[in-house]
Design a protein around this motif. Structure first.
Motif, PDB file in Angstrom:
ATOM      1  N   VAL A 119       2.152  -2.899  10.902  1.00  0.00           N
ATOM      2  CA  VAL A 119       1.663  -4.090  10.275  1.00  0.00           C
ATOM      3  C   VAL A 119       2.850  -5.150   9.812  1.00  0.00           C
ATOM      4  O   VAL A 119       4.070  -4.807  10.188  1.00  0.00           O
ATOM      5  CB  VAL A 119       1.034  -3.567   9.002  1.00  0.00           C
ATOM      6  CG1 VAL A 119      -0.155  -2.702   9.409  1.00  0.00           C
ATOM      7  CG2 VAL A 119       2.132  -2.980   7.791  1.00  0.00           C
TER       8      VAL A 119
ATOM      9  N   GLU B 194       0.420  -8.839   2.708  1.00  0.00           N
ATOM     10  CA  GLU B 194      -0.571  -8.232   3.396  1.00  0.00           C
ATOM     11  C   GLU B 194      -0.483  -6.696   3.955  1.00  0.00           C
ATOM     12  O   GLU B 194      -1.111  -5.787   3.857  1.00  0.00           O
ATOM     13  CB  GLU B 194      -1.316  -8.974   3.927  1.00  0.00           C
ATOM     14  CG  GLU B 194      -2.080 -10.194   3.285  1.00  0.00           C
ATOM     15  CD  GLU B 194      -2.738  -9.591   2.154  1.00  0.00           C
ATOM     16  OE1 GLU B 194      -4.029  -8.857   2.621  1.00  0.00           O
ATOM     17  OE2 GLU B 194      -2.891 -10.072   1.177  1.00  0.00           O
ATOM     18  N   GLY B 195       0.711  -6.815   4.846  1.00  0.00           N
ATOM     19  CA  GLY B 195       1.147  -5.622   5.549  1.00  0.00           C
ATOM     20  C   GLY B 195       1.365  -4.622   4.506  1.00  0.00           C
ATOM     21  O   GLY B 195       1.155  -3.328   4.864  1.00  0.00           O
TER      22      GLY B 195
ATOM     23  N   LYS C  65       0.369  -4.090   1.510  1.00  0.00           N
ATOM     24  CA  LYS C  65      -1.017  -3.562   1.017  1.00  0.00           C
ATOM     25  C   LYS C  65      -1.736  -2.790   1.664  1.00  0.00           C
ATOM     26  O   LYS C  65      -2.091  -1.697   1.462  1.00  0.00           O
ATOM     27  CB  LYS C  65      -1.794  -4.761   0.444  1.00  0.00           C
ATOM     28  CG  LYS C  65      -1.171  -5.566  -0.619  1.00  0.00           C
ATOM     29  CD  LYS C  65      -1.958  -6.849  -1.176  1.00  0.00           C
ATOM     30  CE  LYS C  65      -3.366  -7.044  -1.202  1.00  0.00           C
ATOM     31  NZ  LYS C  65      -3.779  -8.401  -1.485  1.00  0.00           N
ATOM     32  N   GLN C  66      -1.505  -3.082   3.124  1.00  0.00           N
ATOM     33  CA  GLN C  66      -2.523  -1.904   4.141  1.00  0.00           C
ATOM     34  C   GLN C  66      -1.858  -0.944   4.213  1.00  0.00           C
ATOM     35  O   GLN C  66      -2.279   0.223   4.027  1.00  0.00           O
ATOM     36  CB  GLN C  66      -2.406  -2.897   5.484  1.00  0.00           C
ATOM     37  CG  GLN C  66      -3.171  -3.929   5.500  1.00  0.00           C
ATOM     38  CD  GLN C  66      -2.810  -4.430   7.156  1.00  0.00           C
ATOM     39  OE1 GLN C  66      -1.968  -5.080   7.495  1.00  0.00           O
ATOM     40  NE2 GLN C  66      -4.190  -4.689   7.927  1.00  0.00           N
TER      41      GLN C  66
ATOM     42  N   TYR D 105      -2.835   1.275   1.026  1.00  0.00           N
ATOM     43  CA  TYR D 105      -3.993   1.617   0.864  1.00  0.00           C
ATOM     44  C   TYR D 105      -4.221   2.760   2.045  1.00  0.00           C
ATOM     45  O   TYR D 105      -4.848   3.973   1.556  1.00  0.00           O
ATOM     46  CB  TYR D 105      -5.013   0.582   1.381  1.00  0.00           C
ATOM     47  CG  TYR D 105      -6.553   0.854   1.491  1.00  0.00           C
ATOM     48  CD1 TYR D 105      -7.174   0.900   0.091  1.00  0.00           C
ATOM     49  CD2 TYR D 105      -7.050   1.640   2.449  1.00  0.00           C
ATOM     50  CE1 TYR D 105      -8.604   1.346   0.077  1.00  0.00           C
ATOM     51  CE2 TYR D 105      -8.577   1.930   2.232  1.00  0.00           C
ATOM     52  CZ  TYR D 105      -9.309   1.908   1.254  1.00  0.00           C
ATOM     53  OH  TYR D 105     -10.514   2.066   1.114  1.00  0.00           O
ATOM     54  N   ALA D 106      -3.566   2.708   3.095  1.00  0.00           N
ATOM     55  CA  ALA D 106      -3.556   3.909   3.962  1.00  0.00           C
ATOM     56  C   ALA D 106      -2.841   5.372   3.182  1.00  0.00           C
ATOM     57  O   ALA D 106      -3.274   6.191   3.583  1.00  0.00           O
ATOM     58  CB  ALA D 106      -2.927   3.412   5.292  1.00  0.00           C
TER      59      ALA D 106
ATOM     60  N   TRP E 223       6.902   1.363   7.094  1.00  0.00           N
ATOM     61  CA  TRP E 223       6.519   0.626   8.375  1.00  0.00           C
ATOM     62  C   TRP E 223       6.380   1.163   9.584  1.00  0.00           C
ATOM     63  O   TRP E 223       5.548   0.937  10.722  1.00  0.00           O
ATOM     64  CB  TRP E 223       7.264  -0.617   8.358  1.00  0.00           C
ATOM     65  CG  TRP E 223       6.622  -1.586   7.600  1.00  0.00           C
ATOM     66  CD1 TRP E 223       5.776  -2.739   8.216  1.00  0.00           C
ATOM     67  CD2 TRP E 223       6.799  -2.082   6.340  1.00  0.00           C
ATOM     68  NE1 TRP E 223       5.386  -3.512   7.371  1.00  0.00           N
ATOM     69  CE2 TRP E 223       6.012  -3.422   6.047  1.00  0.00           C
ATOM     70  CE3 TRP E 223       7.357  -1.703   5.292  1.00  0.00           C
ATOM     71  CZ2 TRP E 223       5.816  -3.900   4.859  1.00  0.00           C
ATOM     72  CZ3 TRP E 223       7.319  -2.202   4.004  1.00  0.00           C
ATOM     73  CH2 TRP E 223       6.545  -3.222   3.755  1.00  0.00           C
TER      74      TRP E 223
ATOM     75  N   MET F  23      -0.923   0.291  12.468  1.00  0.00           N
ATOM     76  CA  MET F  23      -2.238  -0.172  12.898  1.00  0.00           C
ATOM     77  C   MET F  23      -2.538   0.392  14.302  1.00  0.00           C
ATOM     78  O   MET F  23      -1.776   0.193  15.260  1.00  0.00           O
ATOM     79  CB  MET F  23      -2.637  -1.669  12.752  1.00  0.00           C
ATOM     80  CG  MET F  23      -4.200  -2.067  13.009  1.00  0.00           C
ATOM     81  SD  MET F  23      -4.992  -1.489  11.555  1.00  0.00           S
ATOM     82  CE  MET F  23      -4.394  -2.294   9.877  1.00  0.00           C
TER      83      MET F  23
ATOM     84  N   GLY G  44      -8.297   1.593  12.375  1.00  0.00           N
ATOM     85  CA  GLY G  44      -7.527   1.289  11.323  1.00  0.00           C
ATOM     86  C   GLY G  44      -6.296   1.926  11.146  1.00  0.00           C
ATOM     87  O   GLY G  44      -5.790   2.033  12.293  1.00  0.00           O
ATOM     88  N   MET G  45      -5.681   2.329  10.057  1.00  0.00           N
ATOM     89  CA  MET G  45      -4.347   2.597   9.946  1.00  0.00           C
ATOM     90  C   MET G  45      -4.216   4.089  10.349  1.00  0.00           C
ATOM     91  O   MET G  45      -4.922   5.115   9.780  1.00  0.00           O
ATOM     92  CB  MET G  45      -3.898   2.383   8.639  1.00  0.00           C
ATOM     93  CG  MET G  45      -3.594   0.803   8.188  1.00  0.00           C
ATOM     94  SD  MET G  45      -1.969   0.184   8.844  1.00  0.00           S
ATOM     95  CE  MET G  45      -0.792   1.032   7.699  1.00  0.00           C
TER      96      MET G  45
ATOM     97  N   ALA H 163      -3.425  -1.916  -4.450  1.00  0.00           N
ATOM     98  CA  ALA H 163      -3.840  -1.355  -3.043  1.00  0.00           C
ATOM     99  C   ALA H 163      -4.161  -0.009  -2.860  1.00  0.00           C
ATOM    100  O   ALA H 163      -5.086   0.597  -2.554  1.00  0.00           O
ATOM    101  CB  ALA H 163      -3.107  -2.101  -1.897  1.00  0.00           C
TER     102      ALA H 163
END
Length: 362
Positions: free
Chosen positions: A127, A132-133, A135-136, A139-140, A239, A244, A248-249, A291
């Motif tokens: 990501v 934003e990355g 937060k992704q 969440y994952a 990371w 992604m 999804g992740m 997130a």
């Protein structure tokens, strides 16, 4: 295949970054004969020479796969492989599926280590390295923690749990500060020794306060809920291991999973991200926590423990503990600069923690 044991190997100027000893490559050939796969090519992707582990990407008649040589004890590796199977087959998690052998086994034991083959998710991509990355990723991570609840390891596997080990870990951090101080005094002529002596008292006091706060928290009450209630932490999430892909992740490299309070993963991810930014940014920290909370709700008790774990001098301890192994090499000008960077970043941590301390009490 078990007449000898795989051992760590040296990497030097005569070898390349992804060097694997010939005897291990020969073992890999033998391991792959246990699979109903025609292997067209095999490429080393990463190695752990100091521990005796490696990962290959293999091109087969059934598409790309990964071949992994796990460096941990076989019974420990059985725990993580059982978790990977549970996440895929029971929970439908986005983690690579294990490919079974011709005999229906999830792994092969060879050279005193476990080997296994898994699906290679071809389209994985990191990501973006922005909020934003981040937060992704969070969440994952929350999704992963929720899906890992209820895992029961195979009977022959050792139970890997860090759930009740927080106090010992905090105590070790306090104690090792004494060791850092003693080494800096013993090597006082080295360039970084005085810089280390200037700050070790401050970080040791932080660690002592964190330990007191932990002992006064609801930690023990949470631990009593047990391993299966909390599920698994990844222990090396970031990371590279959250990427992604299809639908999804995906979370990869589950070799080190263990039972623990889930916020340990979240704390590591956030504090590591702040270290990369060289600054504790209150917006980033808040948004990353939120997130995560969307996927795995945080209780006030867990949030308090997250704040306590933030307060431990994690980055200082993680970076300076290398002094214990080769002080005459470690205590150089580069380490002086490293210490100064850690101090600067740490100074921005406390206003951030003070600002978000009561977020979950509102």
């Amino acid at each position: 295949m078990d007449n000898f044991a795989i051992v760590p190997w040296d990497v030097d100027e005569l070898t390349h970054e992804f060097f694997v000893p010939d005897y291990i490559e020969t073992l890999a050939d033998e391991v792959l004969t246990n699979y109903d796969l025609h292997v067209n090519s095999r490429q080393v992707i990463t190695t752990k020479p100091d521990k005796g582990g490696a990962i290959w990407k293999i091109e087969t008649n059934s598409g790309p796969k990964s071949l992994k040589l796990l460096h941990r004890r076989p019974t420990r590796s059985m725990f993580s492989l059982g978790a990977q199977k549970y996440l895929v087959e029971v929970q439908g998690a986005r983690v690579p599926a294990i490919i079974k052998t011709k005999n229906g086994q999830e792994f092969i034991e060879a050279g005193g280590k476990l080997w296994f083959v898994a699906e290679w998710i071809e389209t994985l991509a990191p990501v973006t390295k922005d909020l934003e990355g981040a937060k992704q990723l969070c969440y994952a991570l929350g999704e992963f923690h929720q899906l890992s609840k209820g895992y029961i390891p195979p009977s022959q596997a050792e139970v890997a749990s860090r759930l009740a080990k927080w106090p010992k870990s905090y105590e070790k951090t306090v104690m090792k500060m004494d060791w850092f101080r003693n080494i800096a005094k013993a090597y006082e002529e080295m360039p970084a020794s005085q810089s280390l002596l200037n700050v070790v008292d401050i970080f040791q006091e932080q660690a002592r306060k964190s330990l007191v706060d932990l002992n006064q928290s609801s930690y023990l009450t949470l631990v009593e809920k047990g391993n299966e209630n909390w599920g698994l932490v990844h222990q090396d999430y970031g990371w590279s291991n959250g990427q992604m892909g299809p639908n999804g992740m995906w979370i990869i490299d589950l070799d080190g999973v263990a039972y623990d309070l889930p916020i340990r993963d979240l704390r590591k991810l956030i504090s590591g991200t702040m270290a990369d930014l060289y600054l504790w940014d209150v917006t980033w920290v808040r948004e990353m926590i939120r997130a995560y909370h969307e996927a795995s709700p945080l209780t006030p008790e867990l949030y308090d423990l997250l704040m306590i774990d933030f307060s431990l001098p994690n980055e200082f301890y993680k970076n300076i503990k290398e002094v214990l192994y080769e002080p005459e090499l470690f205590l150089n000008e580069t380490t002086t600069q490293l210490i100064n960077t850690i101090i600067d970043t740490d100074q921005s941590k406390w206003p951030t923690l003070n600002e978000i301390q009561n977020d979950w009490r509102k």
